[in-house]
Design a protein around this motif. Structure first.
Motif, PDB file in Angstrom:
ATOM      1  N   UNK A 235      16.126  15.034  28.103  1.00  0.00           N
ATOM      2  CA  UNK A 235      16.274  13.584  28.274  1.00  0.00           C
ATOM      3  C   UNK A 235      16.020  12.841  26.963  1.00  0.00           C
ATOM      4  N   UNK A 236      14.980  13.239  26.221  1.00  0.00           N
ATOM      5  CA  UNK A 236      14.644  12.557  24.983  1.00  0.00           C
ATOM      6  C   UNK A 236      15.760  12.691  23.949  1.00  0.00           C
ATOM      7  N   UNK A 237      16.203  13.907  23.691  1.00  0.00           N
ATOM      8  CA  UNK A 237      17.234  14.106  22.678  1.00  0.00           C
ATOM      9  C   UNK A 237      18.595  13.590  23.151  1.00  0.00           C
ATOM     10  N   UNK A 238      18.829  13.600  24.450  1.00  0.00           N
ATOM     11  CA  UNK A 238      20.055  13.001  24.970  1.00  0.00           C
ATOM     12  C   UNK A 238      20.068  11.505  24.706  1.00  0.00           C
ATOM     13  N   UNK A 239      18.938  10.848  24.904  1.00  0.00           N
ATOM     14  CA  UNK A 239      18.851   9.410  24.633  1.00  0.00           C
ATOM     15  C   UNK A 239      19.134   9.112  23.160  1.00  0.00           C
ATOM     16  N   UNK A 240      18.560   9.909  22.269  1.00  0.00           N
ATOM     17  CA  UNK A 240      18.803   9.706  20.840  1.00  0.00           C
ATOM     18  C   UNK A 240      20.274   9.925  20.498  1.00  0.00           C
ATOM     19  N   UNK A 241      20.871  10.962  21.079  1.00  0.00           N
ATOM     20  CA  UNK A 241      22.265  11.265  20.771  1.00  0.00           C
ATOM     21  C   UNK A 241      23.208  10.197  21.313  1.00  0.00           C
ATOM     22  N   UNK A 242      22.984   9.755  22.552  1.00  0.00           N
ATOM     23  CA  UNK A 242      23.843   8.723  23.140  1.00  0.00           C
ATOM     24  C   UNK A 242      23.717   7.413  22.359  1.00  0.00           C
TER      25      UNK A 242
ATOM     26  N   UNK B 146      31.091  -0.110  31.667  1.00  0.00           N
ATOM     27  CA  UNK B 146      32.292  -0.609  30.994  1.00  0.00           C
ATOM     28  C   UNK B 146      32.159  -2.077  30.624  1.00  0.00           C
ATOM     29  N   UNK B 147      31.709  -2.909  31.570  1.00  0.00           N
ATOM     30  CA  UNK B 147      31.578  -4.339  31.289  1.00  0.00           C
ATOM     31  C   UNK B 147      30.606  -4.617  30.164  1.00  0.00           C
ATOM     32  N   UNK B 148      29.483  -3.914  30.146  1.00  0.00           N
ATOM     33  CA  UNK B 148      28.496  -4.111  29.093  1.00  0.00           C
ATOM     34  C   UNK B 148      29.063  -3.697  27.742  1.00  0.00           C
ATOM     35  N   UNK B 149      29.820  -2.596  27.718  1.00  0.00           N
ATOM     36  CA  UNK B 149      30.423  -2.158  26.461  1.00  0.00           C
ATOM     37  C   UNK B 149      31.395  -3.207  25.937  1.00  0.00           C
ATOM     38  N   UNK B 150      32.181  -3.794  26.817  1.00  0.00           N
ATOM     39  CA  UNK B 150      33.130  -4.819  26.384  1.00  0.00           C
ATOM     40  C   UNK B 150      32.415  -6.064  25.863  1.00  0.00           C
ATOM     41  N   UNK B 151      31.231  -6.332  26.395  1.00  0.00           N
ATOM     42  CA  UNK B 151      30.435  -7.462  25.895  1.00  0.00           C
ATOM     43  C   UNK B 151      29.847  -7.139  24.534  1.00  0.00           C
TER      44      UNK B 151
ATOM     45  N   UNK C 133      23.330   1.801  24.325  1.00  0.00           N
ATOM     46  CA  UNK C 133      21.873   1.693  24.279  1.00  0.00           C
ATOM     47  C   UNK C 133      21.264   1.595  25.672  1.00  0.00           C
ATOM     48  N   UNK C 134      21.968   0.967  26.620  1.00  0.00           N
ATOM     49  CA  UNK C 134      21.423   0.891  27.979  1.00  0.00           C
ATOM     50  C   UNK C 134      21.310   2.278  28.617  1.00  0.00           C
ATOM     51  N   UNK C 135      22.370   3.107  28.624  1.00  0.00           N
ATOM     52  CA  UNK C 135      22.167   4.455  29.173  1.00  0.00           C
ATOM     53  C   UNK C 135      21.118   5.251  28.411  1.00  0.00           C
ATOM     54  N   UNK C 136      21.028   5.058  27.081  1.00  0.00           N
ATOM     55  CA  UNK C 136      19.988   5.745  26.313  1.00  0.00           C
ATOM     56  C   UNK C 136      18.604   5.327  26.792  1.00  0.00           C
ATOM     57  N   UNK C 137      18.433   4.019  27.027  1.00  0.00           N
ATOM     58  CA  UNK C 137      17.140   3.514  27.499  1.00  0.00           C
ATOM     59  C   UNK C 137      16.803   4.055  28.885  1.00  0.00           C
ATOM     60  N   UNK C 138      17.812   4.161  29.761  1.00  0.00           N
ATOM     61  CA  UNK C 138      17.567   4.693  31.103  1.00  0.00           C
ATOM     62  C   UNK C 138      17.148   6.160  31.048  1.00  0.00           C
TER      63      UNK C 138
END
Length: 374
Positions: free
Chosen positions: A267-274, A339-344, A351-356
């Motif tokens: 989870x930690x390294x996945x967050x950094x990579x994403x 998708x909506x957040x990315x378009x914004x 960063x949101x999926x990384x934070x989750x």
């Protein structure tokens, strides 16, 4: 064919069958006279029934007999794959795709339960790593094989799927465990306990924020680097290739360090990579980050599978079925969530999926089951 080899090849069939249409959507569109957007729903029509039916398929398969259920599912898969190859109407093709997903729902969890039953506990991580590698190979190779088939006639891809499923239906399987014969039959309620839902919740978040992001990475590669479709596809395959190459090693790490620690590390390294995919402006670094994500996905997946499948035989199929269903439901929720957040803001989209993923670490560290849930 060796019984254990048959289990591994069966693990490849599901993701391969799901993704084989990805590269033939234009041909499906022109062949059936529908828009490409409508043709693309053939992916969803497979995935949603697969995930929904899998909420109960493992428990039902245990009740009916795992070997019998797997063989019937393979036979059914072969029939409906042939139906897809000969379907004259798009609605019938879609119906065959939904039925393929349902048949796959009765193989994936039961194959995992059988693999756990014939593998010593101290080697389970390695075996699950190999199974995960086969699934990654299936996911990665499906667009390539489907595209090659579409160069001639896309129907051949489904004829091939039918042939493989038919061969698996008559291949040897490990015998059903007799240890549970004296126990009460597996109940659907056994697979819906708090510890199972916690493990499934971690799988849901992990796949929504990691394996469900190829579409978002594709947007990023187009917007930031103006890559061609073929170049984007090449970068996207890095996730599956790296996961397949590293799966055996990740399985060994689970055996050595334990499921909880490996899931947290993943989870930690996945967050950094994403996060890096959304922030870095150098294409090779983005490709490497996405490849690292594939390895992290295997760490998380093998850790989850090893947690669920360690323990007694009774109810194992139902529990892994629920957890896997929640994993794929998370994957299917990813486009609507991000998708909506990315378009914004493109960076926030990653960063949101990384934070989750980061926020899931303390949940695993504190509440992760110390033994097989259920």
């Amino acid at each position: 064919m060796n019984a254990r080899v048959a289990l591994y090849i069966g693990g490849l069939l599901g993701p391969f069958g799901g993704g084989v249409v990805s590269a033939m959507l234009p041909e499906l569109s022109s062949g059936f006279g529908v828009s490409q957007g409508i043709a693309a729903t053939s992916l969803t029509v497979y995935l949603l029934p697969f995930a929904i039916v899998m909420l109960v398929s493992g428990s039902l398969g245990e009740r009916w007999g795992m070997s019998r259920s797997i063989r019937v599912a393979y036979a059914g898969y072969a029939v409906v794959a042939l139906l897809a190859a000969v379907a004259p109407w798009f609605w019938l093709f879609q119906a065959s795709r939904a039925l393929q997903g349902i048949a796959n729902a009765f193989t994936t969890p039961l194959l995992l339960a059988k693999l756990a039953a014939v593998t010593p506990k101290e080697r389970l991580g390695r075996a699950l790593g190999t199974y995960g590698a086969m699934q990654a190979i299936g996911q990665t190779s499906a667009p390539l094989v489907g595209g090659l088939a579409a160069e001639g006639a896309w129907q051949w891809a489904f004829v091939g799927l039918a042939a493989v499923a038919a061969a698996l239906a008559i291949s040897p399987l490990p015998p059903d465990s007799r240890d549970g014969a004296a126990q009460r039959p597996a109940s659907l309620r056994d697979a819906w306990r708090k510890s199972v839902l916690l493990t499934g919740g971690v799988a849901f978040v992990s796949w929504a924020c990691l394996a469900g992001l190829p579409f978002l990475v594709s947007f990023r590669l187009d917007d930031a680097f103006a890559l061609s479709p073929s170049a984007r596809g090449l970068v996207l395959t890095a996730y599956g290739v790296a996961g397949a190459v590293g799966a055996r090693l990740t399985g060994g790490a689970v055996d050595r360090f334990g499921q909880r620690a490996i899931v947290c590390v993943g989870l930690l390294f996945a967050a950094l990579a994403v996060g890096a995919v959304g922030l870095v402006s150098w294409l090779p670094a983005v490709a490497v980050a996405w490849a690292v994500s594939g390895v992290c996905g295997q760490l998380i997946l093998v850790g989850i599978h090893a947690t669920v499948l360690t323990g007694g035989a009774s109810g194992r199929g139902g529990i892994i079925s629920v957890v896997t269903a929640l994993r794929f439901l998370g994957m299917s929720a990813s486009p609507a969530a991000f998708t909506g957040l990315y378009r914004y803001d493109a960076a926030l989209g990653f960063l949101l999926p990384a934070a989750l993923l980061v926020l899931t670490i303390p949940v695993v560290a504190v509440w992760w089951p110390r033994k097989a849930p259920g």
